[in-house]
Design an enzyme around this catalytic site. Structure first.
Site, PDB file in Angstrom:
ATOM      1  N   THR A  42      44.866  34.822  43.604  1.00  0.00           N
ATOM      2  CA  THR A  42      45.155  34.390  44.974  1.00  0.00           C
ATOM      3  C   THR A  42      44.773  32.934  45.207  1.00  0.00           C
ATOM      4  O   THR A  42      43.884  32.401  44.525  1.00  0.00           O
ATOM      5  CB  THR A  42      44.361  35.305  45.942  1.00  0.00           C
ATOM      6  OG1 THR A  42      44.342  34.709  47.238  1.00  0.00           O
ATOM      7  CG2 THR A  42      42.908  35.472  45.513  1.00  0.00           C
ATOM      8  N   ASP A  43      45.395  32.319  46.219  1.00  0.00           N
ATOM      9  CA  ASP A  43      45.011  30.950  46.602  1.00  0.00           C
ATOM     10  C   ASP A  43      43.642  30.925  47.288  1.00  0.00           C
ATOM     11  O   ASP A  43      43.053  29.860  47.451  1.00  0.00           O
ATOM     12  CB  ASP A  43      46.081  30.311  47.512  1.00  0.00           C
ATOM     13  CG  ASP A  43      46.347  31.065  48.814  1.00  0.00           C
ATOM     14  OD1 ASP A  43      45.752  32.135  49.027  1.00  0.00           O
ATOM     15  OD2 ASP A  43      47.160  30.570  49.628  1.00  0.00           O
ATOM     16  N   GLU A  44      43.146  32.110  47.695  1.00  0.00           N
ATOM     17  CA  GLU A  44      41.892  32.137  48.465  1.00  0.00           C
ATOM     18  C   GLU A  44      40.687  31.689  47.632  1.00  0.00           C
ATOM     19  O   GLU A  44      39.648  31.334  48.191  1.00  0.00           O
ATOM     20  CB  GLU A  44      41.656  33.544  49.049  1.00  0.00           C
ATOM     21  CG  GLU A  44      42.842  33.974  49.883  1.00  0.00           C
ATOM     22  CD  GLU A  44      42.605  35.138  50.814  1.00  0.00           C
ATOM     23  OE1 GLU A  44      41.449  35.408  51.165  1.00  0.00           O
ATOM     24  OE2 GLU A  44      43.596  35.788  51.189  1.00  0.00           O
ATOM     25  N   TYR A  66      35.798  38.983  48.935  1.00  0.00           N
ATOM     26  CA  TYR A  66      37.068  39.188  48.234  1.00  0.00           C
ATOM     27  C   TYR A  66      37.400  37.981  47.352  1.00  0.00           C
ATOM     28  O   TYR A  66      37.623  38.118  46.151  1.00  0.00           O
ATOM     29  CB  TYR A  66      38.208  39.426  49.240  1.00  0.00           C
ATOM     30  CG  TYR A  66      39.589  39.265  48.633  1.00  0.00           C
ATOM     31  CD1 TYR A  66      40.045  40.124  47.638  1.00  0.00           C
ATOM     32  CD2 TYR A  66      40.447  38.234  49.049  1.00  0.00           C
ATOM     33  CE1 TYR A  66      41.311  39.967  47.065  1.00  0.00           C
ATOM     34  CE2 TYR A  66      41.705  38.069  48.476  1.00  0.00           C
ATOM     35  CZ  TYR A  66      42.129  38.932  47.490  1.00  0.00           C
ATOM     36  OH  TYR A  66      43.383  38.776  46.921  1.00  0.00           O
ATOM     37  N   LYS A  77      37.625  37.629  43.228  1.00  0.00           N
ATOM     38  CA  LYS A  77      38.838  37.209  42.510  1.00  0.00           C
ATOM     39  C   LYS A  77      38.549  35.947  41.687  1.00  0.00           C
ATOM     40  O   LYS A  77      39.027  35.805  40.564  1.00  0.00           O
ATOM     41  CB  LYS A  77      39.982  36.945  43.495  1.00  0.00           C
ATOM     42  CG  LYS A  77      40.567  38.163  44.158  1.00  0.00           C
ATOM     43  CD  LYS A  77      41.228  39.148  43.218  1.00  0.00           C
ATOM     44  CE  LYS A  77      42.513  38.641  42.616  1.00  0.00           C
ATOM     45  NZ  LYS A  77      43.193  39.690  41.800  1.00  0.00           N
TER      46      LYS A  77
HETATM   47  P1  NAD Z   1      47.089  46.288  47.198  1.00  0.00           P
HETATM   48  O1  NAD Z   1      45.725  46.473  47.756  1.00  0.00           O
HETATM   49  O2  NAD Z   1      48.276  46.647  48.022  1.00  0.00           O
HETATM   50  O3  NAD Z   1      47.233  47.066  45.817  1.00  0.00           O
HETATM   51  C1  NAD Z   1      46.213  47.112  44.857  1.00  0.00           C
HETATM   52  C2  NAD Z   1      46.525  48.265  43.910  1.00  0.00           C
HETATM   53  O4  NAD Z   1      45.481  48.294  42.912  1.00  0.00           O
HETATM   54  C3  NAD Z   1      46.519  49.633  44.591  1.00  0.00           C
HETATM   55  O5  NAD Z   1      47.622  50.386  44.160  1.00  0.00           O
HETATM   56  C4  NAD Z   1      45.228  50.282  44.109  1.00  0.00           C
HETATM   57  O6  NAD Z   1      45.279  51.692  44.027  1.00  0.00           O
HETATM   58  C5  NAD Z   1      45.069  49.648  42.744  1.00  0.00           C
HETATM   59  N1  NAD Z   1      43.670  49.636  42.277  1.00  0.00           N
HETATM   60  C6  NAD Z   1      42.559  49.283  43.001  1.00  0.00           C
HETATM   61  N2  NAD Z   1      41.466  49.402  42.232  1.00  0.00           N
HETATM   62  C7  NAD Z   1      41.879  49.828  41.004  1.00  0.00           C
HETATM   63  C8  NAD Z   1      41.220  50.124  39.792  1.00  0.00           C
HETATM   64  N3  NAD Z   1      39.884  50.016  39.687  1.00  0.00           N
HETATM   65  N4  NAD Z   1      41.954  50.526  38.733  1.00  0.00           N
HETATM   66  C9  NAD Z   1      43.300  50.664  38.839  1.00  0.00           C
HETATM   67  N5  NAD Z   1      43.979  50.410  39.965  1.00  0.00           N
HETATM   68  C10 NAD Z   1      43.292  49.996  41.037  1.00  0.00           C
HETATM   69  O7  NAD Z   1      47.136  44.752  46.779  1.00  0.00           O
HETATM   70  P2  NAD Z   1      48.376  43.767  46.663  1.00  0.00           P
HETATM   71  O8  NAD Z   1      48.537  43.067  47.945  1.00  0.00           O
HETATM   72  O9  NAD Z   1      49.522  44.474  46.036  1.00  0.00           O
HETATM   73  O10 NAD Z   1      47.786  42.715  45.630  1.00  0.00           O
HETATM   74  C11 NAD Z   1      47.988  42.852  44.219  1.00  0.00           C
HETATM   75  C12 NAD Z   1      47.299  41.694  43.506  1.00  0.00           C
HETATM   76  O11 NAD Z   1      47.819  40.452  44.001  1.00  0.00           O
HETATM   77  C13 NAD Z   1      45.790  41.640  43.766  1.00  0.00           C
HETATM   78  O12 NAD Z   1      45.175  41.265  42.563  1.00  0.00           O
HETATM   79  C14 NAD Z   1      45.622  40.552  44.824  1.00  0.00           C
HETATM   80  O13 NAD Z   1      44.384  39.919  44.709  1.00  0.00           O
HETATM   81  C15 NAD Z   1      46.758  39.623  44.450  1.00  0.00           C
HETATM   82  N6  NAD Z   1      47.312  38.820  45.560  1.00  0.00           N
HETATM   83  C16 NAD Z   1      47.712  39.420  46.723  1.00  0.00           C
HETATM   84  C17 NAD Z   1      48.278  38.643  47.745  1.00  0.00           C
HETATM   85  C18 NAD Z   1      48.762  39.259  49.032  1.00  0.00           C
HETATM   86  O14 NAD Z   1      49.126  38.521  49.966  1.00  0.00           O
HETATM   87  N7  NAD Z   1      48.840  40.564  49.150  1.00  0.00           N
HETATM   88  C19 NAD Z   1      48.410  37.261  47.562  1.00  0.00           C
HETATM   89  C20 NAD Z   1      47.984  36.686  46.351  1.00  0.00           C
HETATM   90  C21 NAD Z   1      47.455  37.484  45.356  1.00  0.00           C
HETATM   91  P1  TYD Z   2      45.445  39.113  56.215  1.00  0.00           P
HETATM   92  O1  TYD Z   2      46.829  39.681  56.340  1.00  0.00           O
HETATM   93  O2  TYD Z   2      44.277  40.030  56.285  1.00  0.00           O
HETATM   94  O3  TYD Z   2      45.419  38.265  54.867  1.00  0.00           O
HETATM   95  P2  TYD Z   2      44.303  37.201  54.313  1.00  0.00           P
HETATM   96  O4  TYD Z   2      43.030  37.408  55.039  1.00  0.00           O
HETATM   97  O5  TYD Z   2      44.239  37.580  52.879  1.00  0.00           O
HETATM   98  O6  TYD Z   2      44.890  35.825  54.544  1.00  0.00           O
HETATM   99  O7  TYD Z   2      45.262  38.014  57.339  1.00  0.00           O
HETATM  100  C1  TYD Z   2      46.170  36.931  57.471  1.00  0.00           C
HETATM  101  C2  TYD Z   2      45.647  36.048  58.587  1.00  0.00           C
HETATM  102  O8  TYD Z   2      45.758  36.785  59.818  1.00  0.00           O
HETATM  103  C3  TYD Z   2      44.177  35.702  58.438  1.00  0.00           C
HETATM  104  O9  TYD Z   2      43.987  34.371  58.902  1.00  0.00           O
HETATM  105  C4  TYD Z   2      43.478  36.684  59.353  1.00  0.00           C
HETATM  106  C5  TYD Z   2      44.483  36.917  60.459  1.00  0.00           C
HETATM  107  N1  TYD Z   2      44.456  38.265  61.075  1.00  0.00           N
HETATM  108  C6  TYD Z   2      44.425  38.378  62.474  1.00  0.00           C
HETATM  109  O10 TYD Z   2      44.422  37.361  63.226  1.00  0.00           O
HETATM  110  N2  TYD Z   2      44.419  39.631  63.024  1.00  0.00           N
HETATM  111  C7  TYD Z   2      44.420  40.756  62.257  1.00  0.00           C
HETATM  112  O11 TYD Z   2      44.365  41.890  62.817  1.00  0.00           O
HETATM  113  C8  TYD Z   2      44.458  40.626  60.823  1.00  0.00           C
HETATM  114  C9  TYD Z   2      44.471  41.832  59.935  1.00  0.00           C
HETATM  115  C10 TYD Z   2      44.497  39.356  60.286  1.00  0.00           C
END
Ligand code: NAD
Ligand code: TYD
Length: 351
Positions: free
Chosen positions: A132-134, A158, A162
């Site tokens: 992630t960019d975070e 988080y 990561k």
């Molecule tokens: P998500 O929470 O929707 O899915 C995570 C999946 O991992 C779930 O299916 C969960 O059951 C599985 N999981 C959790 N712990 C596990 C373990 N110990 N062993 C096996 N499986 C396990 O997350 P997502 O949004 O699909 O994100 C996927 C990846 O992308 C993550 O690594 C996250 O950090 C990264 N990412 C997400 C975003 C975003 O905006 N969602 C952006 C950048 C990077």
């Molecule tokens: P989120 O979807 O939780 O992603 P991330 O924290 O990984 O960026 O949140 C996106 C942005 O929205 C973040 O700045 C937090 C804000 N946010 C709210 O303002 N209200 C909400 O209820 C949630 C879940 C997030």
């Protein structure tokens, strides 16, 4: 075949579904099925002849080793993680366990497998870590967007977990020569995102006549990318990425949270107007801010654009319209995941 972890979550399930439309290769999906993992996300392809599912934990070295030996994958893509910042604030333990310890155990199993491969397969093998960019921390308003060389400054449990996993992946390349690739992507949105994250939460709340909670002043900026564009970037990195390199992925769509929610309300007003004729924007409610809330993320995606010829296909407006349409036509999916456990979370987080 390719071995995907965390493929029952939001991005992983979109990735597998998209992959099966373009590739003849088998996909093995290992997922623990945590609260965020949902086999319904994979229902459209669950009987696909190229798809295999195994429930399990990335930290289970014995199971991972058995699967590697049995299926002999040419690549592993590690999506598995605990992924929600707010949950990491309430309870960091699972984040440390899966994102740090889990990634370490997974790397150990993969290293062992990779060491025993014949030389050509050893050379061609890839471990692609999804991050992630975070990890880069928060940007000032006018500061340049994150490049791959930006200093790591994670601010939440988080992002710190990561960041740790990214460092481990890097170390396995430099120390053991494991052929790794890492991607750091901005905020994704699209179908099958668990409704604890901003966009699906607000769609769900809007049509359930609930408040749309905006943390603090709503001026925090994120760089939004449609999930399928992310999945296609991952394919480019897997097939063309330089071993040991990091690629930032982003949508060039910097938006303040309040702007995102207002756009969402406008689309909902068009697609499913409120019965009283008012706008969904009337449901916007400012709530207490997230502790340590990062002010701005922005990705400089020039490296992946120039070196791997990737560009997002969706604009923010087209991606958001698709996303709203999907949620409105998958109300059963949303209902099924917003169970008792989910309601407890909402109660704890927003009370
Ligand atoms: P998500 O929470 O929707 O899915 C995570 C999946 O991992 C779930 O299916 C969960 O059951 C599985 N999981 C959790 N712990 C596990 C373990 N110990 N062993 C096996 N499986 C396990 O997350 P997502 O949004 O699909 O994100 C996927 C990846 O992308 C993550 O690594 C996250 O950090 C990264 N990412 C997400 C975003 C975003 O905006 N969602 C952006 C950048 C990077
Ligand atoms: P989120 O979807 O939780 O992603 P991330 O924290 O990984 O960026 O949140 C996106 C942005 O929205 C973040 O700045 C937090 C804000 N946010 C709210 O303002 N209200 C909400 O209820 C949630 C879940 C997030």
């Amino acid at each position: 075949m390719i071995f995907v972890t965390g493929g029952a979550g939001f991005i992983g399930s979109n990735f597998i579904t998209d992959w099966l439309q373009h590739s003849q290769e088998l996909v093995l999906n290992l997922d623990k099925l945590s609260y965020a993992g949902n086999l319904e996300n994979l229902k459209p392809i669950s009987d696909h002849p190229q798809y295999i599912f195994q429930q399990g934990d990335i930290a289970d070295e014995k199971l991972i080793t058995e699967l590697l030996v049995k299926y002999q994958p040419r690549a592993m893509i590690n999506f598995a993680a605990e992924s929600h910042v707010d949950r990491s604030i309430h309870g960091p333990d699972d984040f440390i366990q899966t994102n740090i310890v889990g990634t370490f155990r997974l790397l150990e199993s993969v290293r062992d497998y990779w060491n025993q491969l014949p030389s050509e397969q050893r050379q061609n093998f890839r471990f692609l870590h999804i991050s992630t960019d975070e990890v880069y921390g928060s940007l000032e308003k006018n500061a340049p967007a994150f490049k791959e060389t930006h200093q790591y400054q994670p601010n939440s449990p988080y992002s710190a977990s990561k960041a740790s996993s990214d460092h481990l992946v890097r170390a396995y390349y430099h120390t053991y020569g494991l052929p790794v690739l890492t991607t750091n992507c901005s905020n994704n949105y699209g179908p099958y995102q668990f409704p604890e994250k901003l966009i699906p939460l607000c769609i769900h709340n809007a049509i359930s006549n609930q408040p749309l909670p905006i943390y603090g002043d709503g001026q925090q900026i994120r760089d939004w990318l449609y999930v399928i564009d992310h999945c296609q970037a991952i394919v480019n990195v897997l097939e063309k990425g330089q071993v040991g390199e990091v690629y930032n992925i982003g949508g060039c769509n910097e938006k303040a949270n309040i702007e995102v929610v207002n756009t969402l309300c406008q689309i909902l007003d068009q697609q499913q107007p409120r019965t009283d004729g008012k706008s969904y924007a009337d449901q916007i409610t400012y709530v207490k801010d997230r502790p340590g809330h990062d002010r701005r993320y922005a990705i400089d995606a020039s490296k992946i654009q120039q070196q791997l010829a990737w560009r997002p296909k969706e604009t923010f407006e087209s991606g958001m319209a698709k996303t709203v349409t999907w949620y409105l036509s998958h109300f059963d999916w949303v209902n099924n995941v917003t169970t008792g456990v989910y309601r407890q979370w909402v109660e704890q987080q927003y009370s």
